[in-house]
Design a protein around this motif. Structure first.
Motif, PDB file in Angstrom:
ATOM      1  N   UNK A  14      -6.882  -0.544   2.884  1.00  0.00           N
ATOM      2  CA  UNK A  14      -7.821  -1.418   2.168  1.00  0.00           C
ATOM      3  C   UNK A  14      -7.411  -1.560   0.707  1.00  0.00           C
ATOM      4  N   UNK A  15      -6.932  -0.478   0.112  1.00  0.00           N
ATOM      5  CA  UNK A  15      -6.492  -0.526  -1.282  1.00  0.00           C
ATOM      6  C   UNK A  15      -5.297  -1.464  -1.429  1.00  0.00           C
ATOM      7  N   UNK A  35       1.327  -4.469 -13.948  1.00  0.00           N
ATOM      8  CA  UNK A  35       1.262  -3.978 -12.564  1.00  0.00           C
ATOM      9  C   UNK A  35       0.558  -2.628 -12.438  1.00  0.00           C
ATOM     10  N   UNK A  36       1.021  -1.598 -13.164  1.00  0.00           N
ATOM     11  CA  UNK A  36       0.483  -0.247 -12.954  1.00  0.00           C
ATOM     12  C   UNK A  36      -0.977  -0.101 -13.374  1.00  0.00           C
ATOM     13  N   UNK A  43      -7.133   1.081  -7.179  1.00  0.00           N
ATOM     14  CA  UNK A  43      -7.232   2.371  -6.493  1.00  0.00           C
ATOM     15  C   UNK A  43      -8.511   3.094  -6.894  1.00  0.00           C
ATOM     16  N   UNK A  44      -8.840   3.062  -8.182  1.00  0.00           N
ATOM     17  CA  UNK A  44     -10.070   3.699  -8.652  1.00  0.00           C
ATOM     18  C   UNK A  44     -11.295   3.036  -8.030  1.00  0.00           C
ATOM     19  N   UNK A  45     -11.305   1.714  -7.994  1.00  0.00           N
ATOM     20  CA  UNK A  45     -12.435   0.976  -7.432  1.00  0.00           C
ATOM     21  C   UNK A  45     -12.617   1.292  -5.951  1.00  0.00           C
ATOM     22  N   UNK A  50     -15.162   4.258  -1.486  1.00  0.00           N
ATOM     23  CA  UNK A  50     -14.997   5.174  -0.352  1.00  0.00           C
ATOM     24  C   UNK A  50     -15.923   6.378  -0.490  1.00  0.00           C
ATOM     25  N   UNK A  51     -16.027   6.931  -1.702  1.00  0.00           N
ATOM     26  CA  UNK A  51     -16.908   8.083  -1.908  1.00  0.00           C
ATOM     27  C   UNK A  51     -18.375   7.709  -1.735  1.00  0.00           C
TER      28      UNK A  51
END
Length: 159
Positions: A14-15, A35-36, A43-45, A50-51
């Motif tokens: 999903x990421x 990019x990074x 990824x943080x979002x 997910x949590x």
């Protein structure tokens, strides 16, 4: 694959998908981006989502209790099963064990107390049990044959 591993692989997929969508939208708008930092933001979002998902999905714990399986058939005396396991363990053991001797001595001692008012340590117990059974029950542990065990049990039963 376990449920947790499957969850995190789906999160990674999903990421990557969301990163591709965001990069596509930014490219179509002609925006400039790095990019990074964008990868870290996506990824943080997705990690936060997910949590939140893990914390809010109602997967209640399983409170079922597994019952203990009986070692013998239903209705069998548990002490009989204990003695059967002790005899089987003694016959299968590679070295002499005191377990069978101690259980048989305890059984003989209780039988002597009930029927004759004597303890296994009393001198009269030798006369009632016989030399072979008395020697097995009071002597050092040693490997017994099936016949010796059978004679000792028969002698205890005859008390």
């Amino acid at each position: 694959m376990s449920g947790a591993a499957r969850f995190w692989w789906r999160w990674l997929g999903a990421t990557a998908f969301l990163l591709g969508v965001v990069m596509g939208v930014l490219a179509l708008n002609g925006s400039t981006w790095h990019f990074w930092p964008l990868v870290l933001l996506v990824a943080f979002t997705t990690a936060v989502l997910a949590l939140v998902n893990v914390g809010t999905v109602n997967e209640s714990p399983d409170w079922t209790v597994d019952s203990v399986q009986a070692l013998g058939p239903a209705g069998q005396d548990s002490r009989l099963g204990m003695y059967a396991r002790a005899i089987s363990g003694h016959l299968d053991a590679r070295v002499a064990d005191h377990t069978l001797r101690d259980r048989l001595a305890d059984l003989a001692d209780r039988r002597l107390r009930q029927r004759h008012g004597l303890a296994l340590a009393d001198p009269a117990a030798l006369r009632l049990l016989g030399e072979e059974a008395f020697g097995v029950l009071t002597g050092p542990p040693r490997r017994l044959s099936r016949d010796e065990i059978q004679r000792c049990v028969r002698r205890i039963e005859e008390l």
